[in-house]
Each structure stands twice: as C-alpha cells, then as structure tokens.
Scaffold this motif. Structure first.
Motif, short mmCIF file in Angstrom:
data_model
loop_
_atom_site.label_atom_id
_atom_site.label_comp_id
_atom_site.label_asym_id
_atom_site.label_seq_id
_atom_site.Cartn_x
_atom_site.Cartn_y
_atom_site.Cartn_z
N TYR A 1 9.51 8.11 -2.06
CA TYR A 1 9.43 9.72 -2.60
C TYR A 1 8.59 10.16 -1.47
O TYR A 1 8.01 11.40 -1.99
N GLY A 2 8.45 9.75 -0.57
CA GLY A 2 7.47 10.39 0.41
C GLY A 2 6.11 10.26 0.30
O GLY A 2 5.17 11.16 0.84
N LEU A 3 5.45 9.42 -0.50
CA LEU A 3 4.23 9.03 -0.86
C LEU A 3 3.41 8.13 0.05
O LEU A 3 4.16 6.98 0.01
N LYS A 4 2.32 8.31 0.55
CA LYS A 4 1.64 7.07 1.44
C LYS A 4 0.77 6.62 0.34
O LYS A 4 -0.25 7.03 0.13
N ALA A 5 1.24 5.37 -0.37
CA ALA A 5 0.30 4.72 -1.35
C ALA A 5 -0.08 3.39 -0.60
O ALA A 5 0.24 2.87 0.28
N GLU A 6 -1.21 3.13 -1.15
CA GLU A 6 -1.88 1.78 -0.64
C GLU A 6 -2.84 1.07 -1.41
O GLU A 6 -3.05 1.49 -2.55
N ARG A 7 -3.37 0.06 -0.93
CA ARG A 7 -4.30 -0.80 -1.63
C ARG A 7 -5.76 -0.30 -1.45
O ARG A 7 -5.94 0.48 -0.56
N SER A 8 -6.65 -0.52 -2.47
CA SER A 8 -7.86 -0.12 -2.27
C SER A 8 -8.87 -1.43 -2.45
O SER A 8 -8.57 -2.13 -3.27
N PRO A 9 -9.55 -1.54 -1.32
CA PRO A 9 -10.27 -2.95 -1.20
C PRO A 9 -11.16 -3.18 -2.53
O PRO A 9 -11.91 -2.51 -2.91
N GLY A 10 -10.80 -4.43 -2.99
CA GLY A 10 -11.71 -4.97 -4.33
C GLY A 10 -11.01 -4.31 -5.51
O GLY A 10 -11.54 -4.70 -6.50
N GLU A 11 -10.11 -3.43 -5.53
CA GLU A 11 -9.66 -2.90 -6.67
C GLU A 11 -8.23 -3.14 -6.70
O GLU A 11 -7.31 -2.73 -5.78
N THR A 12 -7.70 -4.28 -7.76
CA THR A 12 -6.13 -4.29 -8.03
C THR A 12 -5.40 -3.04 -8.33
O THR A 12 -5.85 -2.09 -8.95
N GLY A 13 -4.30 -2.81 -7.78
CA GLY A 13 -3.40 -1.51 -8.25
C GLY A 13 -3.04 -0.95 -7.04
O GLY A 13 -3.19 -1.30 -6.00
N VAL A 14 -2.40 0.23 -7.29
CA VAL A 14 -2.03 0.99 -6.13
C VAL A 14 -2.44 2.50 -6.25
O VAL A 14 -2.53 2.95 -7.41
N TRP A 15 -2.93 2.94 -5.31
CA TRP A 15 -3.68 4.18 -4.92
C TRP A 15 -3.10 5.07 -4.02
O TRP A 15 -2.25 4.59 -3.10
N LEU A 16 -3.79 6.26 -4.06
CA LEU A 16 -3.26 7.52 -3.07
C LEU A 16 -4.68 7.97 -2.38
O LEU A 16 -5.64 7.94 -3.13
N ASP A 17 -4.70 8.52 -1.17
CA ASP A 17 -5.97 8.86 -0.75
C ASP A 17 -7.01 7.85 -0.60
O ASP A 17 -8.18 8.31 -1.03
N VAL A 18 -6.78 6.57 -0.26
CA VAL A 18 -8.13 5.71 -0.23
C VAL A 18 -9.06 5.98 0.55
O VAL A 18 -8.56 6.46 1.73
N GLY A 19 -10.25 5.82 0.20
CA GLY A 19 -11.43 6.14 1.18
C GLY A 19 -11.66 7.68 1.39
O GLY A 19 -12.54 7.90 2.16
N THR A 20 -11.00 8.19 0.50
CA THR A 20 -11.66 9.95 0.50
C THR A 20 -12.07 10.23 -0.79
O THR A 20 -11.72 9.42 -1.72
N PRO A 21 -12.80 11.40 -0.85
CA PRO A 21 -13.14 11.82 -2.31
C PRO A 21 -12.14 12.05 -3.19
O PRO A 21 -12.19 12.31 -4.42
N PHE A 22 -10.55 12.03 -2.64
CA PHE A 22 -9.82 12.46 -3.58
C PHE A 22 -8.96 11.20 -3.88
O PHE A 22 -7.60 11.27 -4.40
N ALA A 23 -9.66 10.14 -3.68
CA ALA A 23 -8.70 8.62 -4.07
C ALA A 23 -8.27 8.76 -5.53
O ALA A 23 -9.17 9.10 -6.54
N ARG A 24 -7.10 8.38 -5.80
CA ARG A 24 -6.51 8.61 -7.26
C ARG A 24 -5.62 7.37 -7.51
O ARG A 24 -4.82 7.14 -6.74
N LYS A 25 -5.64 6.77 -8.68
CA LYS A 25 -4.64 5.43 -8.89
C LYS A 25 -3.49 6.06 -9.86
O LYS A 25 -3.52 6.84 -10.50
N ILE A 26 -2.38 5.35 -9.19
CA ILE A 26 -1.12 5.83 -9.72
C ILE A 26 -0.37 4.45 -10.70
O ILE A 26 0.32 4.67 -11.31
N CYS A 27 -0.90 3.67 -10.00
CA CYS A 27 -0.36 2.30 -10.86
C CYS A 27 -1.35 1.04 -11.05
O CYS A 27 -2.12 0.73 -10.23
N ALA A 28 -1.59 0.61 -12.39
CA ALA A 28 -2.70 -0.34 -12.71
C ALA A 28 -1.87 -1.55 -12.86
O ALA A 28 -0.72 -1.73 -13.05
N MET A 29 -2.76 -2.50 -12.68
CA MET A 29 -2.01 -3.99 -12.72
C MET A 29 -3.20 -4.95 -13.56
O MET A 29 -4.27 -4.65 -13.25
#
Length: 236
Positions: free
Chosen positions: A133-161
């Motif tokens: 869908y054109g989104l660059k999703a990634e892992r956040s160190p030490g936090e399970t799940g999938v995130w967007l804009d990791v390492g920025t003030p705009f980090a947001r979680k899109i999938c919990a596990m």
C-alpha cells in the motif's frame, strides 16, 4: 512435519467466544503432542490461522498494568466495550470493528522452534503487506509490533502483537488497524507505552475505507511464503 495450515475466517465474533475456541484448538494440539510422546507415536499435529473482527473490547496481558485502562466499569458500559484479563504476553490493547485480528495456532515443531523468530516473521508479514500500500512500516527497537516513522516525534503504531506459547504451540497473535475507530485507543495507554500515537491503514492512505478481504489476501500470501506453509481455507 505438517506444514498445512487451516485458514478460518470467523467474521465478527465475541472476544470471549473466540478465546474459548482458540483454547480448544490449542489444547487439542497440546494433547496430541503429549500423547505422541507418551505412546511413542508420531501422529501429525494440526495448525490453524483464525481471522476475526471483535466487537469493542480491551484486553490486558498477563504482565500488564491495570492502570493503563483509563475507564471504570460504568464508562466501559457507556462505550459499549468489554474488558478481559487474558493469558498472552504484553500489556493492554483494543480490538474492534475495522481491525483485522489474526490468531495463528501453530505447532512450531512443524516449522521452527524459535519464538523470537516467530514474532519477527509475523511482523515481517505485516511490513510486507503494508509495503503493497506504499507504506514504509518497520519494527521499533524493544517494542513488539509494527510502526510507522520510528525514531521520529511522529512514531505511530499500526499493528499490535501479543502471543502465548506452550510446548511450542502458539495462540493469540496480531491486530492490524485497517478501518479502525482510533478514538477507542484514547481510553487506554496502548501496550503501556506513553507518548506514542496509534494509526490505521485507511487514515494513512487518506481514504474512508480499505477492502478488508484484500488486506487478508495479502497477509496470507506473505504468511505462507515466510512460513513455507501450505494454506487450506476452511468454511466455518
């Protein structure tokens, strides 16, 4: 080793009813593994992958902090939501309509015996799906799940596990926000993590609604590749 996985789409189903169903499948696999060991037999164990949407519900994992639920019993009722303490890892999360919840109930002896790898592959399935869908999703160190804009003030979680495993049999799983009502996350500190936002696929793409069947199809495509599994769709 049995690498066939039965896929069941349960539609919209009550959380407790689904949890009981998961537990029954989980127990059937465990019982067979114990019997195989006791009787020196080698009957293949089954694997399942359940898709479901839940009515509004908050669940708290076994290591979770009750104070991360910001509603009392009366307020929960007003929101039309229920609450359960459950036996998965992780803290508090929300499930509701517009969210794809996936519960793989697998005997990892059929695949690989590594829970860390299992979680990383589930995350990878989500990351690859969102990339379509054109989104660059990634892992956040030490936090399970999938995130967007990791390492920025705009980090947001899109999938919990959050998962549970015993004798290499898994249950519980992931919750991907597709068309979710994000207002319900305001009533908790999601996963016990303060100061991080939550998002949904439709919000990220700026559209009212995303096709849920299409997202499920993409998830299963990546899941079967990553787990080198054969999928068998079962009508329920």
């Amino acid at each position: 080793m049995n690498k066939t996985i039965d896929i069941q789409d349960l539609g919209l189903k009550d959380y407790k009813d689904t949890w009981d169903y998961q537990e029954a499948l989980f127990k059937s696999i465990l019982d067979l593994k114990i019997r195989n060991r006791r009787e020196a037999t080698n009957e293949p164990t089954s694997n399942y992958f359940l898709f479901v949407e839940h009515p509004h519900v908050y669940t708290l994992g076994k290591s979770g902090d009750m104070s991360n639920l910001l509603l009392n019993e009366e307020q929960l009722k007003d929101k039309g939501a229920t609450f359960y303490k459950i036996n998965r890892g992780g803290d508090i999360t929300y499930h509701g309509p517009g969210q794809i919840v996936g519960y793989p109930i697998l005997d990892l002896d059929n695949f690989f015996t590594d829970i860390h790898k299992y979680l990383r592959l589930l995350e990878e399935m989500i990351i690859l799906t969102l990339a379509e869908y054109g989104l660059k999703a990634e892992r956040s160190p030490g936090e399970t799940g999938v995130w967007l804009d990791v390492g920025t003030p705009f980090a947001r979680k899109i999938c919990a596990m959050g998962v549970r495993a015993s004798r290499w049999v898994t249950m519980h799983g992931f919750a991907l926000n597709v068309n979710a009502d994000l207002g319900y996350f305001d009533n908790i500190i999601p996963c016990g993590i303060r100061g991080k936002a939550v998002t949904s696929l439709n919000v990220e793409l700026g559209v009212e609604r995303i096709s849920m069947p299409q997202v499920k199809e993409k998830l299963l495509k990546h899941f079967s590749t990553l787990f080198e599994a054969e999928l068998n769709t079962v009508t329920v």
